[in-house]
Design a protein around this motif. Structure first.
Motif, PDB file in Angstrom:
ATOM      1  N   LEU A   1       0.788  -1.056  -0.075  1.00  0.00           N
ATOM      2  CA  LEU A   1       0.057   0.379  -0.368  1.00  0.00           C
ATOM      3  C   LEU A   1       1.186   1.340  -0.269  1.00  0.00           C
ATOM      4  O   LEU A   1       1.883   1.077   1.055  1.00  0.00           O
ATOM      5  CB  LEU A   1      -1.263   0.101   1.165  1.00  0.00           C
ATOM      6  CG  LEU A   1      -2.311  -0.964   0.844  1.00  0.00           C
ATOM      7  CD1 LEU A   1      -2.503  -0.732   2.662  1.00  0.00           C
ATOM      8  CD2 LEU A   1      -2.895   0.041  -0.001  1.00  0.00           C
ATOM      9  N   LEU A   2       0.677   2.269  -1.763  1.00  0.00           N
ATOM     10  CA  LEU A   2       1.204   3.485  -0.637  1.00  0.00           C
ATOM     11  C   LEU A   2       0.399   4.351  -0.495  1.00  0.00           C
ATOM     12  O   LEU A   2      -0.684   4.002  -1.845  1.00  0.00           O
ATOM     13  CB  LEU A   2       1.991   3.495  -2.783  1.00  0.00           C
ATOM     14  CG  LEU A   2       2.350   4.956  -3.221  1.00  0.00           C
ATOM     15  CD1 LEU A   2       3.925   5.534  -1.242  1.00  0.00           C
ATOM     16  CD2 LEU A   2       3.223   5.134  -4.299  1.00  0.00           C
ATOM     17  N   GLY A   3       1.061   5.779  -0.527  1.00  0.00           N
ATOM     18  CA  GLY A   3      -0.765   6.496   0.313  1.00  0.00           C
ATOM     19  C   GLY A   3      -0.230   7.890  -0.970  1.00  0.00           C
ATOM     20  O   GLY A   3       0.869   8.303  -0.596  1.00  0.00           O
ATOM     21  N   LEU A   4      -0.489   8.595  -0.930  1.00  0.00           N
ATOM     22  CA  LEU A   4      -1.194   9.705  -1.379  1.00  0.00           C
ATOM     23  C   LEU A   4      -1.833  10.653  -0.760  1.00  0.00           C
ATOM     24  O   LEU A   4      -3.240  10.681  -0.784  1.00  0.00           O
ATOM     25  CB  LEU A   4      -0.806   9.932  -3.165  1.00  0.00           C
ATOM     26  CG  LEU A   4       0.050   8.671  -4.235  1.00  0.00           C
ATOM     27  CD1 LEU A   4      -0.956   9.210  -5.390  1.00  0.00           C
ATOM     28  CD2 LEU A   4       1.647   9.181  -3.958  1.00  0.00           C
ATOM     29  N   ALA A   5      -1.157  11.644   0.158  1.00  0.00           N
ATOM     30  CA  ALA A   5      -1.595  12.499   0.650  1.00  0.00           C
ATOM     31  C   ALA A   5      -1.312  14.171   0.123  1.00  0.00           C
ATOM     32  O   ALA A   5      -0.414  14.176  -0.410  1.00  0.00           O
ATOM     33  CB  ALA A   5      -1.482  12.770   2.224  1.00  0.00           C
ATOM     34  N   GLY A   6      -2.131  14.780   1.130  1.00  0.00           N
ATOM     35  CA  GLY A   6      -1.968  16.386   0.248  1.00  0.00           C
ATOM     36  C   GLY A   6      -3.075  16.838   0.510  1.00  0.00           C
ATOM     37  O   GLY A   6      -4.260  16.653   0.527  1.00  0.00           O
ATOM     38  N   ALA A   7      -3.179  18.496   0.232  1.00  0.00           N
ATOM     39  CA  ALA A   7      -4.053  19.260   0.553  1.00  0.00           C
ATOM     40  C   ALA A   7      -5.157  19.060  -1.147  1.00  0.00           C
ATOM     41  O   ALA A   7      -5.052  18.740  -1.721  1.00  0.00           O
ATOM     42  CB  ALA A   7      -3.696  21.132   0.410  1.00  0.00           C
ATOM     43  N   PRO A   8      -6.547  19.848  -0.431  1.00  0.00           N
ATOM     44  CA  PRO A   8      -7.638  19.598  -1.495  1.00  0.00           C
ATOM     45  C   PRO A   8      -6.862  20.658  -2.867  1.00  0.00           C
ATOM     46  O   PRO A   8      -6.488  21.246  -2.139  1.00  0.00           O
ATOM     47  CB  PRO A   8      -8.429  20.334  -0.803  1.00  0.00           C
ATOM     48  CG  PRO A   8      -8.590  20.662   0.479  1.00  0.00           C
ATOM     49  CD  PRO A   8      -7.222  20.494   1.028  1.00  0.00           C
ATOM     50  N   GLY A   9      -7.028  19.449  -4.022  1.00  0.00           N
ATOM     51  CA  GLY A   9      -6.932  20.689  -5.134  1.00  0.00           C
ATOM     52  C   GLY A   9      -5.164  20.603  -5.382  1.00  0.00           C
ATOM     53  O   GLY A   9      -5.013  20.646  -6.457  1.00  0.00           O
ATOM     54  N   VAL A  10      -5.248  19.521  -4.887  1.00  0.00           N
ATOM     55  CA  VAL A  10      -3.347  19.107  -5.222  1.00  0.00           C
ATOM     56  C   VAL A  10      -3.485  18.170  -6.153  1.00  0.00           C
ATOM     57  O   VAL A  10      -1.938  19.020  -6.980  1.00  0.00           O
ATOM     58  CB  VAL A  10      -2.502  19.047  -4.099  1.00  0.00           C
ATOM     59  CG1 VAL A  10      -2.463  16.930  -3.141  1.00  0.00           C
ATOM     60  CG2 VAL A  10      -0.557  19.406  -4.078  1.00  0.00           C
TER      61      VAL A  10
END
Length: 204
Positions: free
Chosen positions: A14-23
């Motif tokens: 499992l690789l997660g991609l996080a970030g602010a809305p719209g990134v």
């Protein structure tokens, strides 16, 4: 800018991609999926439906951490991590602005990408999500560009320009600050500013 992504870590589940809305999380996830043949499980599939948000008095905060079923998300990721057969994840329809149950078949082998705002949030119910992920990348883009794209997205899905700008200021940007404050917990920070494959906002 050419492909800005680090090499995929070998043999992870499992690789997660996080970030602010719209990134650009879903855009990056789709690019990785196309290049490497990966399944993508979006956190947005675990939005509470509008009827439940209304019952909880949260409809005007849709998209905030408390408007997601974090426990259900963690439970599904646990099943994916355990390589259970026949796991089917929910998706999110941006035209309906509603989650869709049973929409994504998740293979029992190979790497799976999951993307969402709050994968790194330092709160107990989100710690259970992070615990299932082998690696998490925090995605970053210039704030002015991110907000411009976010307003354009809201307009495409039915808001007026004024409504979109108000929603971004009142709901999305406080959420963005929460997300960016958690970036220190990421395994990698990936700057997408200037990435040519990330579409520009429409003119006008």
């Amino acid at each position: 800018m050419d492909n800005p992504f680090p090499a995929l870590p070998p043999a992870i589940r499992l690789l997660g991609l996080a970030g602010a809305p719209g990134v650009g999380k879903s855009t990056v996830a789709a690019a990785l999926a196309a290049e490497h043949g990966l399944a993508v499980v979006p956190m947005d599939g675990f939005h509470y439906a509008d009827v439940e948000l209304a019952r909880r008095g949260l409809l005007d905060r849709k998209g905030a951490p408390e408007t997601f079923d974090a426990e259900g998300y963690a439970a599904l990721l646990r099943r994916v991590r355990g390589r259970e057969p026949s796991v089917v994840a929910p998706s999110f329809d941006r035209d309906l602005e509603q989650p869709l149950a049973g929409a994504i078949a998740v293979p029992a082998a190979g790497t799976v990408v999951t993307e969402g705002n709050y994968l790194l949030l330092d709160e107990p119910r989100w710690h259970a999500v992070r615990a299932q992920l082998d690696e998490v990348w925090h995605l970053h883009v210039d704030d002015d560009l991110r907000q411009e794209r976010l307003v354009a997205r809201h307009v495409r899905h039915g808001k007026t320009s004024e409504e979109a700008q108000a929603w971004v200021a009142r709901v999305d940007e406080p959420n963005a600050r929460l997300v960016d404050a958690a970036a220190r917990r990421a395994d990698r920070v990936v700057d997408l500013t200037g990435w040519a494959a990330y579409p520009a906002p429409p003119a006008g």
